[in-house]
Design an enzyme around this catalytic site. Sequence first.
Site, PDB file in Angstrom:
ATOM      1  N   ASP A  67     -49.859  67.351   6.305  1.00 20.72           N
ATOM      2  CA  ASP A  67     -50.614  67.818   5.137  1.00 20.72           C
ATOM      3  C   ASP A  67     -51.053  66.677   4.232  1.00 20.72           C
ATOM      4  O   ASP A  67     -50.655  65.524   4.418  1.00 20.72           O
ATOM      5  CB  ASP A  67     -49.786  68.852   4.351  1.00 20.72           C
ATOM      6  CG  ASP A  67     -48.332  68.429   4.157  1.00 20.72           C
ATOM      7  OD1 ASP A  67     -48.028  67.233   4.334  1.00 20.72           O
ATOM      8  OD2 ASP A  67     -47.502  69.288   3.837  1.00 20.72           O
ATOM      9  N   HIS A 137     -41.465  76.982   2.524  1.00 23.62           N
ATOM     10  CA  HIS A 137     -42.719  76.533   3.131  1.00 23.62           C
ATOM     11  C   HIS A 137     -42.477  75.430   4.162  1.00 23.62           C
ATOM     12  O   HIS A 137     -41.516  74.672   4.073  1.00 23.62           O
ATOM     13  CB  HIS A 137     -43.778  76.142   2.086  1.00 23.62           C
ATOM     14  CG  HIS A 137     -43.599  74.829   1.381  1.00 23.62           C
ATOM     15  ND1 HIS A 137     -43.896  74.665   0.045  1.00 23.62           N
ATOM     16  CD2 HIS A 137     -43.194  73.603   1.808  1.00 23.62           C
ATOM     17  CE1 HIS A 137     -43.680  73.407  -0.290  1.00 23.62           C
ATOM     18  NE2 HIS A 137     -43.253  72.746   0.749  1.00 23.62           N
TER      19      HIS A 137
HETATM   20  C1  GLP Z   1     -43.536  68.997   0.330  1.00 17.54           C
HETATM   21  C2  GLP Z   1     -44.317  68.779   1.643  1.00 17.54           C
HETATM   22  C3  GLP Z   1     -43.583  69.324   2.817  1.00 17.54           C
HETATM   23  C4  GLP Z   1     -42.142  68.905   2.674  1.00 17.54           C
HETATM   24  C5  GLP Z   1     -41.514  69.689   1.556  1.00 17.54           C
HETATM   25  C6  GLP Z   1     -40.137  69.220   1.175  1.00 17.54           C
HETATM   26  O1  GLP Z   1     -44.218  69.600  -0.673  1.00 17.54           O
HETATM   27  N1  GLP Z   1     -45.647  69.259   1.660  1.00 17.54           N
HETATM   28  O2  GLP Z   1     -44.164  68.886   4.026  1.00 17.54           O
HETATM   29  O3  GLP Z   1     -41.426  69.174   3.845  1.00 17.54           O
HETATM   30  O4  GLP Z   1     -42.375  69.801   0.467  1.00 17.54           O
HETATM   31  O5  GLP Z   1     -40.160  68.024   0.462  1.00 17.54           O
HETATM   32  P1  GLP Z   1     -38.890  67.162   0.136  1.00 17.54           P
HETATM   33  O6  GLP Z   1     -38.460  66.559   1.424  1.00 17.54           O
HETATM   34  O7  GLP Z   1     -39.358  66.114  -0.849  1.00 17.54           O
HETATM   35  O8  GLP Z   1     -37.876  68.075  -0.427  1.00 17.54           O
END
Ligand code: GLP
Length: 240
Positions: A67, A137
Amino acid sequence: MKFIIKENYDEVAEAANEEMRRILTSADSLTIGLATGSSPIGLYKLMAKDNAEGITDFTKVTTFNLDEYIGLPTDHPETYRNFMNKNLFNQININLNKTHLPYASDKNDKNSCEEYEKMLNNYQLDVQLLGIGSNGHIGFNEPGSSFSSNTHIVELTEKTRNDNQRFFASLDEVPTHAITMGIASIMRAKEIILIACGENKAQAIYEMANVAKTEEIPATILQNHPNVICIVDKDAASKL
Ligand code: GLP
């Protein structure tokens, strides 16, 4: 869905790196799906170390990221392109032309979604690395995203914008939209490695594994994938 539960973030990174090393040493020409966020940073450090020591070679590896935010200037440190260059691509012997991230010029840029999906379809992802949002998500497929979605543009939920505010000076600076690989695109990967750490992921990890498949919790789709390894620390596993 196989679970590996570790003591802390560093052990999760090590276990995830063992899986990546297994894949990266299994063939020369591989296609790897990558993720951003704080979860994979430790893993990327270990992948860079393996590469420096000659254990792995990225010269024939192609990558696709999940993304990208919409609307940030290209030199903004929080674009996922800049994140990937800094945390991984500039640290390994990969040809930057073989690294792909989706990019959309604005929230109506459907052409860019189709182009990314077309490119993805020319390859088969050998593995897709995933983090998970505290609302379940995957990529930026927010609750309610269709399980049959391909690359598309999403409006970020308030929860996700609040979670990601820590990377920006203020909430106003956090983009409202993003382009993301769809759930169907992710599910086509041969193998999926999901990593998660911390108490704020515990509910999402519990629901991913235990709640009946629902588009309201995007990660529940992974129950349908034949080859998923979830590597989590004990805090993220605390509700399992
Ligand atoms: C973000 C990304 C995701 C990621 C998730 C968790 O917003 N778009 O791809 O897996 O949220 O992020 P983090 O690893 O910083 O908790």
